[in-house]
Design a protein around this motif. Structure first.
Motif, mmCIF file in Angstrom:
data_model
loop_
_atom_site.group_PDB
_atom_site.id
_atom_site.type_symbol
_atom_site.label_atom_id
_atom_site.label_comp_id
_atom_site.label_asym_id
_atom_site.label_seq_id
_atom_site.Cartn_x
_atom_site.Cartn_y
_atom_site.Cartn_z
ATOM 1 N N UNK A 174 0.833 -1.206 0.000
ATOM 2 C CA UNK A 174 0.000 0.000 0.000
ATOM 3 C C UNK A 174 0.868 1.257 0.000
ATOM 4 N N UNK A 175 2.023 1.183 0.635
ATOM 5 C CA UNK A 175 2.932 2.337 0.610
ATOM 6 C C UNK A 175 3.562 2.519 -0.773
ATOM 7 N N UNK A 176 4.048 1.410 -1.354
ATOM 8 C CA UNK A 176 4.695 1.502 -2.675
ATOM 9 C C UNK A 176 3.713 2.055 -3.710
ATOM 10 N N UNK A 177 2.471 1.565 -3.665
ATOM 11 C CA UNK A 177 1.483 1.952 -4.673
ATOM 12 C C UNK A 177 0.656 3.163 -4.299
ATOM 13 N N UNK A 178 0.933 3.779 -3.146
ATOM 14 C CA UNK A 178 0.205 4.963 -2.684
ATOM 15 C C UNK A 178 -1.305 4.746 -2.741
ATOM 16 N N UNK A 179 -1.754 3.767 -1.966
ATOM 17 C CA UNK A 179 -3.178 3.408 -1.938
ATOM 18 C C UNK A 179 -4.021 4.593 -1.500
ATOM 19 N N UNK A 180 -5.123 4.849 -2.244
ATOM 20 C CA UNK A 180 -6.072 5.903 -1.848
ATOM 21 C C UNK A 180 -7.315 5.333 -1.186
ATOM 22 N N UNK A 181 -7.706 4.123 -1.616
ATOM 23 C CA UNK A 181 -8.912 3.466 -1.084
ATOM 24 C C UNK A 181 -8.550 2.019 -0.774
ATOM 25 N N UNK A 182 -9.047 1.514 0.357
ATOM 26 C CA UNK A 182 -8.901 0.087 0.660
ATOM 27 C C UNK A 182 -10.290 -0.508 0.834
ATOM 28 N N UNK A 183 -10.571 -1.584 0.089
ATOM 29 C CA UNK A 183 -11.823 -2.333 0.248
ATOM 30 C C UNK A 183 -11.450 -3.645 0.915
ATOM 31 N N UNK A 184 -11.988 -3.875 2.111
ATOM 32 C CA UNK A 184 -11.644 -5.107 2.825
ATOM 33 C C UNK A 184 -12.825 -5.504 3.700
ATOM 34 N N UNK A 185 -12.675 -6.568 4.477
ATOM 35 C CA UNK A 185 -13.755 -6.961 5.389
ATOM 36 C C UNK A 185 -13.436 -6.396 6.772
ATOM 37 N N UNK A 186 -14.460 -6.286 7.581
ATOM 38 C CA UNK A 186 -14.233 -5.761 8.934
ATOM 39 C C UNK A 186 -13.219 -6.641 9.676
ATOM 40 N N UNK A 187 -13.364 -7.964 9.525
ATOM 41 C CA UNK A 187 -12.470 -8.882 10.253
ATOM 42 C C UNK A 187 -11.015 -8.698 9.805
ATOM 43 N N UNK A 188 -10.777 -8.617 8.490
ATOM 44 C CA UNK A 188 -9.402 -8.451 7.995
ATOM 45 C C UNK A 188 -8.847 -7.091 8.401
ATOM 46 N N UNK A 189 -9.683 -6.063 8.362
ATOM 47 C CA UNK A 189 -9.236 -4.715 8.749
ATOM 48 C C UNK A 189 -8.777 -4.697 10.205
ATOM 49 N N UNK A 190 -9.603 -5.253 11.082
ATOM 50 C CA UNK A 190 -9.260 -5.207 12.520
ATOM 51 C C UNK A 190 -7.991 -6.012 12.798
ATOM 52 N N UNK A 191 -7.840 -7.128 12.085
ATOM 53 C CA UNK A 191 -6.718 -8.011 12.367
ATOM 54 C C UNK A 191 -5.408 -7.532 11.745
ATOM 55 N N UNK A 192 -5.505 -6.887 10.571
ATOM 56 C CA UNK A 192 -4.275 -6.681 9.794
ATOM 57 C C UNK A 192 -3.954 -5.236 9.438
ATOM 58 N N UNK A 193 -4.927 -4.312 9.578
ATOM 59 C CA UNK A 193 -4.711 -2.954 9.042
ATOM 60 C C UNK A 193 -4.898 -1.861 10.089
ATOM 61 N N UNK A 194 -5.878 -2.068 10.981
ATOM 62 C CA UNK A 194 -6.306 -0.985 11.876
ATOM 63 C C UNK A 194 -5.144 -0.354 12.637
ATOM 64 N N UNK A 195 -4.210 -1.181 13.101
ATOM 65 C CA UNK A 195 -3.118 -0.691 13.963
ATOM 66 C C UNK A 195 -2.252 0.368 13.274
ATOM 67 N N UNK A 196 -2.084 0.284 11.959
ATOM 68 C CA UNK A 196 -1.189 1.233 11.267
ATOM 69 C C UNK A 196 -1.870 2.063 10.195
ATOM 70 N N UNK A 197 -3.190 1.984 10.146
ATOM 71 C CA UNK A 197 -3.940 2.652 9.083
ATOM 72 C C UNK A 197 -3.551 4.127 8.934
ATOM 73 N N UNK A 198 -3.389 4.831 10.052
ATOM 74 C CA UNK A 198 -3.082 6.270 10.018
ATOM 75 C C UNK A 198 -1.685 6.601 9.528
ATOM 76 N N UNK A 199 -0.850 5.581 9.359
ATOM 77 C CA UNK A 199 0.548 5.835 8.975
ATOM 78 C C UNK A 199 0.775 5.757 7.461
#
Length: 590
Positions: free
Chosen positions: A150-175
């Motif tokens: 997501x950093x390399x590709x400069x992601x603007x939007x992420x489509x994911x499930x609530x479960x995957x977001x909480x487990x894998x993304x939420x902790x660093x989303x703001x970075x």
């Protein structure tokens, strides 16, 4: 080239099989083929331009095919959801409308991190309709590989499930500063702060949307390669790629309008996008999608009950089916099945011919890369199959075996079965247009009018290509160049072996010696007697110079999540070297 002295006889196609195939005569089709003619089979956008989603959906609807079934989705619990071409287009339009309402502009990056859920297909097609760039991620990735991509590709939007977001993304989303929107499928209650619940947002979005006017060279897809070393590379693909997706689906996979087609590849990988979404839809077929993970009995049932006509799968899955078959050799009931193909890594000859035993027809191996965007070399429906060969270049593709000189120049090797690097003449529509932010790395892939693939291969006198190995996997022992695939295929001929991986280890005398790792079929015991038997079998078939000097038994071999055996990881562990990027590693039992 010991590959061609295999005991596997050529599987001859009957005149009837040739007459039935989309591409009936290879030589005639190759001499006649023009990419401009392939492009003319697509509609293009009204008023000019080209858009993948328009060719996959709207073109059929405008031609009166809106009521045809586009997608049959089978949930883990066997719940079925079906979408006609018109319904799938409406869902894609809703997603495009939602992106537009969020201020997402043409060329911005939409990442998906989803399992095989219907929403993934809405997102992929809706992103392309909106003129944004679709970037699929594999849902089993851990937090670090997701973040890096997501950093390399400069992601603007992420489509994911609530479960995957909480487990894998939420902790660093703001970075990740570029990430403005997170859309969550399957929210149980209110979405987490700063995220939007996808289903209600889609329900409230307009089902009509005028496709963004994209040009053929506008970026459409960003695919990250599961590179064996170093940072993942983002391969850039454009809307023009749809020309290759469409025509190769018809030639290499024999797809026909109205077919029921099952591609088992996860859309997190290039196969699952090019041939799991785009190519089947441009060809007007019904796409079967199974949400569940691999299960032998389930797969038997899907092939039979869904009346699959064309099946595209991976060597790992074929070998797992063979392993189960060794204990329970019931014939497969798949009367509708017409064509079976495999991709991901080379398919061992034994697996090709097992297809004949179990299904009454061979698996057709083919070869391509994330960088090529579409199938380049294939065993076609009308062609005789030489088990272990990846086939012949598709019409419109010129391939050669070349050697690089120390000065960086490249020359083609004409001698049959001489080993060299597989190279292609650039110019096909799905060729990557660059590695994102890595211009120098991209330029290194080209020399003297060739795209250099990094794969070693041989070409026989009839123009069939034989995979030897990745250039960096090849073993140099006592003056011999040994391709791991050749040795692995011979080991797999043994009744006890389910899978094999071969590496070269440093040796003071020979330079390198061959070591093999094998996983056994159920009912076989690892032990000294079997080890000696396997060593003897390999020596008899390959000769002492090429056969492994040592064999180790493993419960499972380390693989990428797309099913490629990670030989470099076995080598690193043997030599105590750093293991490198493991982001694409499947969880493994050691």
């Amino acid at each position: 080239g010991a590959a061609v002295t295999t005991p596997w006889p050529t599987i001859r196609k009957t005149p009837g099989e040739r007459a039935q195939a989309n591409l009936k005569n290879y030589e005639a089709a190759t001499s006649r083929f023009r990419w401009e003619a392939a492009r003319a089979e697509l509609a293009g956008l009204p008023g000019g331009g080209l858009n993948i989603a328009h060719e996959a959906l709207d073109r059929h609807i405008q031609a009166g095919g809106g009521a045809r079934l586009a997608l049959r989705w089978i949930g883990r619990d066997d719940q079925v959801r079906e979408f006609t071409y018109a319904e799938l287009a409406a869902q894609a339009n809703r997603f495009a409308s939602l992106l537009s309402s969020l201020g997402v502009k043409k060329g911005e990056r939409v990442y998906s991190l989803l399992g095989r859920a219907p929403e993934l297909y809405f997102a992929a097609l809706g992103t392309l309709k909106a003129g944004a760039v679709f970037t699929p991620l594999f849902s089993a990735f851990g937090p670090e590989p997701i973040r890096a991509r997501m950093e390399i590709g400069e992601a603007n939007v992420l489509v994911t499930s609530e479960a995957l977001f909480r487990r894998k993304v939420e902790a660093w989303r703001g970075e990740v500063p570029s990430l403005r929107h997170v859309l969550l499928a399957g929210c149980a209650g209110d979405p987490p702060s700063g995220a939007l619940a996808l289903e209600p947002a889609l329900a409230g979005a307009s089902p009509t949307f005028e496709t963004e006017r994209t040009a053929p060279e506008d970026m459409a897809l960003l695919h990250f390669t599961s590179g064996t070393t170093g940072r993942p590379k983002g391969a850039i693909h454009v809307h023009e790629a749809v020309v290759a997706h469409h025509i190769t689906g018809r030639t290499a996979l024999d797809l026909r309008p109205g077919d029921t087609y099952w591609c088992t590849a996860d859309p997190g990988w290039v196969t699952g996008t090019s041939y799991g979404i785009i190519s089947p839809l441009t060809n007007g077929v019904t796409l079967v999608v199974d949400e569940a993970e691999f299960d032998t009995e389930r797969w038997r049932r899907i092939l039979r009950e869904q009346a699959i006509n064309v099946w595209y799968t991976a060597p790992t899955a074929v070998r797992m089916l063979m392993k189960a078959w060794s204990q329970d050799p019931r014939p497969y009931e798949a009367p509708a099945l017409r064509f079976m193909a495999s991709v991901g890594e080379p398919l061992n000859p034994e697996a090709v011919t097992w297809g004949v035993e179990a299904f009454g027809r061979p698996f057709h191996d083919n070869w391509w890369q994330t960088e090529t965007g579409g199938i380049m070399i294939a065993n076609l429906a009308s062609m005789d199959v030489k088990p272990g060969s990846m086939g012949r270049p598709l019409p419109g593709v010129e391939a050669g075996v070349v050697e690089r000189s120390p000065d960086g120049s490249v020359r083609e090797i004409d001698k049959p079965m001489a080993m060299g690097e597989l190279a292609l003449r650039p110019g096909w529509p799905s060729m990557m247009r660059g590695y994102l932010h890595e211009e120098a790395r991209y330029r290194k892939c080209f020399a003297d009018g060739w795209y250099l693939t990094g794969d070693l291969a041989m070409r026989d006198s009839e123009g069939y290509f034989w995979f030897v190995g990745r250039a960096d996997d090849v073993i140099k022992s006592s003056g011999h160049l040994i391709g791991p695939f050749e040795v692995e295929s011979v080991l797999m001929e043994h009744a006890a072996v389910a899978e094999a991986a071969v590496i070269g280890l440093p040796d003071p005398v020979a330079g390198e010696v061959v070591k093999a790792f094998v996983a056994l079929k159920a009912g076989f015991e690892a032990g000294e007697a079997l080890r000696r038997d396997l060593l003897g079998h390999a020596r008899k078939r390959l000769g002492a110079a090429i056969a492994p000097k040592d064999i180790a038994f493993r419960q499972n071999l380390p693989k990428t999540r797309s099913g490629k055996i990670m030989r470099r990881l076995l080598k690193a562990r043997e030599l105590g070297l750093p293991e490198g990027d493991l982001s694409t590693l499947e969880s493994e039992e050691r």
